[in-house]
Write a protein that holds these residues in place. Structure first.
Motif, PDB file in Angstrom:
ATOM      1  N   GLU A 124      -7.511  -6.415   5.207  1.00  0.00           N
ATOM      2  CA  GLU A 124      -8.156  -5.204   4.722  1.00  0.00           C
ATOM      3  C   GLU A 124      -7.820  -4.119   5.282  1.00  0.00           C
ATOM      4  O   GLU A 124      -7.392  -4.007   6.552  1.00  0.00           O
TER       5      GLU A 124
ATOM      6  N   GLY B  31      -7.959   0.358   5.396  1.00  0.00           N
ATOM      7  CA  GLY B  31      -8.880   1.611   5.096  1.00  0.00           C
ATOM      8  C   GLY B  31      -8.435   2.695   6.002  1.00  0.00           C
ATOM      9  O   GLY B  31      -7.646   2.425   7.114  1.00  0.00           O
TER      10      GLY B  31
ATOM     11  N   TYR C   7      -1.074   7.848   2.321  1.00  0.00           N
ATOM     12  CA  TYR C   7      -2.175   7.278   2.822  1.00  0.00           C
ATOM     13  C   TYR C   7      -1.920   6.937   4.258  1.00  0.00           C
ATOM     14  O   TYR C   7      -3.087   6.883   4.913  1.00  0.00           O
TER      15      TYR C   7
ATOM     16  N   MET D  72       0.858  -1.127  -0.052  1.00  0.00           N
ATOM     17  CA  MET D  72       0.105  -0.068  -0.123  1.00  0.00           C
ATOM     18  C   MET D  72       0.756   1.298   0.122  1.00  0.00           C
ATOM     19  O   MET D  72       0.442   2.414  -0.600  1.00  0.00           O
TER      20      MET D  72
ATOM     21  N   TRP E  88      -8.121  -5.688  -4.347  1.00  0.00           N
ATOM     22  CA  TRP E  88      -9.059  -4.886  -4.999  1.00  0.00           C
ATOM     23  C   TRP E  88      -9.724  -3.768  -3.835  1.00  0.00           C
ATOM     24  O   TRP E  88      -9.408  -4.089  -2.724  1.00  0.00           O
ATOM     25  N   THR E  89     -10.397  -3.066  -4.440  1.00  0.00           N
ATOM     26  CA  THR E  89     -10.788  -1.981  -3.478  1.00  0.00           C
ATOM     27  C   THR E  89     -12.372  -1.843  -3.619  1.00  0.00           C
ATOM     28  O   THR E  89     -12.994  -2.176  -4.545  1.00  0.00           O
ATOM     29  N   SER E  90     -12.815  -1.823  -2.279  1.00  0.00           N
ATOM     30  CA  SER E  90     -14.571  -1.751  -2.355  1.00  0.00           C
ATOM     31  C   SER E  90     -14.958  -0.857  -1.134  1.00  0.00           C
ATOM     32  O   SER E  90     -14.202  -0.572  -0.212  1.00  0.00           O
TER      33      SER E  90
ATOM     34  N   THR F 160      -5.292   4.867  10.299  1.00  0.00           N
ATOM     35  CA  THR F 160      -5.950   3.797   9.340  1.00  0.00           C
ATOM     36  C   THR F 160      -6.196   2.625  10.227  1.00  0.00           C
ATOM     37  O   THR F 160      -6.093   2.460  11.316  1.00  0.00           O
TER      38      THR F 160
ATOM     39  N   LEU G 290     -14.476   3.017   1.447  1.00  0.00           N
ATOM     40  CA  LEU G 290     -13.616   2.343   0.841  1.00  0.00           C
ATOM     41  C   LEU G 290     -12.461   1.742   1.417  1.00  0.00           C
ATOM     42  O   LEU G 290     -11.861   2.333   2.570  1.00  0.00           O
ATOM     43  N   SER G 291     -12.271   0.349   1.177  1.00  0.00           N
ATOM     44  CA  SER G 291     -10.999  -0.163   1.849  1.00  0.00           C
ATOM     45  C   SER G 291     -10.275  -0.901   0.647  1.00  0.00           C
ATOM     46  O   SER G 291     -10.968  -1.444  -0.124  1.00  0.00           O
ATOM     47  N   THR G 292      -9.183  -1.357   0.862  1.00  0.00           N
ATOM     48  CA  THR G 292      -8.448  -2.197   0.009  1.00  0.00           C
ATOM     49  C   THR G 292      -8.375  -3.543   0.696  1.00  0.00           C
ATOM     50  O   THR G 292      -7.973  -3.732   1.782  1.00  0.00           O
ATOM     51  N   LYS G 293      -8.666  -4.768  -0.023  1.00  0.00           N
ATOM     52  CA  LYS G 293      -8.340  -5.900   0.406  1.00  0.00           C
ATOM     53  C   LYS G 293      -7.356  -6.601  -0.468  1.00  0.00           C
ATOM     54  O   LYS G 293      -7.109  -6.510  -1.699  1.00  0.00           O
TER      55      LYS G 293
END
Length: 112
Positions: free
Chosen positions: A80, A82, A59, A52, A110-112, A64, A93-96
């Motif tokens: 995960e 975020g 970031y 990341m 992925w980000t969701s 976080t 949104l967070s990144t997995k």
């Protein structure tokens, strides 16, 4: 959830990312007692953070969070990450990241 849908594309891992991951692995290797070379949860989180940080150093200037779980069917850690605003995740949104327990390889993101 099928990780094949989010598999890391060829060329995603940059030289800097690869170098940072190797540093994390080397740091943890000296602490790890695993004879088979597999990684633990702490190493998986540190690998995810290193990934990341590449290109997104700012970031982590904001608060976080991370969550981690292990899935036996894919022998991997799901990490995960975020950003928080004190109450909930910023923007929702967070990144997995899916990290192989076997050798620390990034399998999916992925980000969701």
């Amino acid at each position: 959830m099928n990780i094949e849908d989010y598999k890391v594309p060829d060329g995603f891992i940059t030289r800097k990312m690869s170098s940072d991951i190797k540093k994390v692995m080397k740091e943890h290797q000296s602490k790890d007692n695993s004879e088979d070379g597999s990684i633990d949860k702490e190493t998986a989180v540190d690998i995810a953070i290193a990934i990341m940080k590449c290109g997104q150093e700012s970031y982590f200037e904001k608060p976080t969070f991370y969550c981690i779980s292990y899935r036996l069917d894919v022998d991997a850690y799901f990490v995960e990450i975020g950003q928080e605003n004190g109450i909930n995740v910023v923007g929702g949104l967070s990144t997995k990241l899916v990290i192989s327990k076997k050798d620390g390889t990034l399998l999916a993101i992925w980000t969701s």
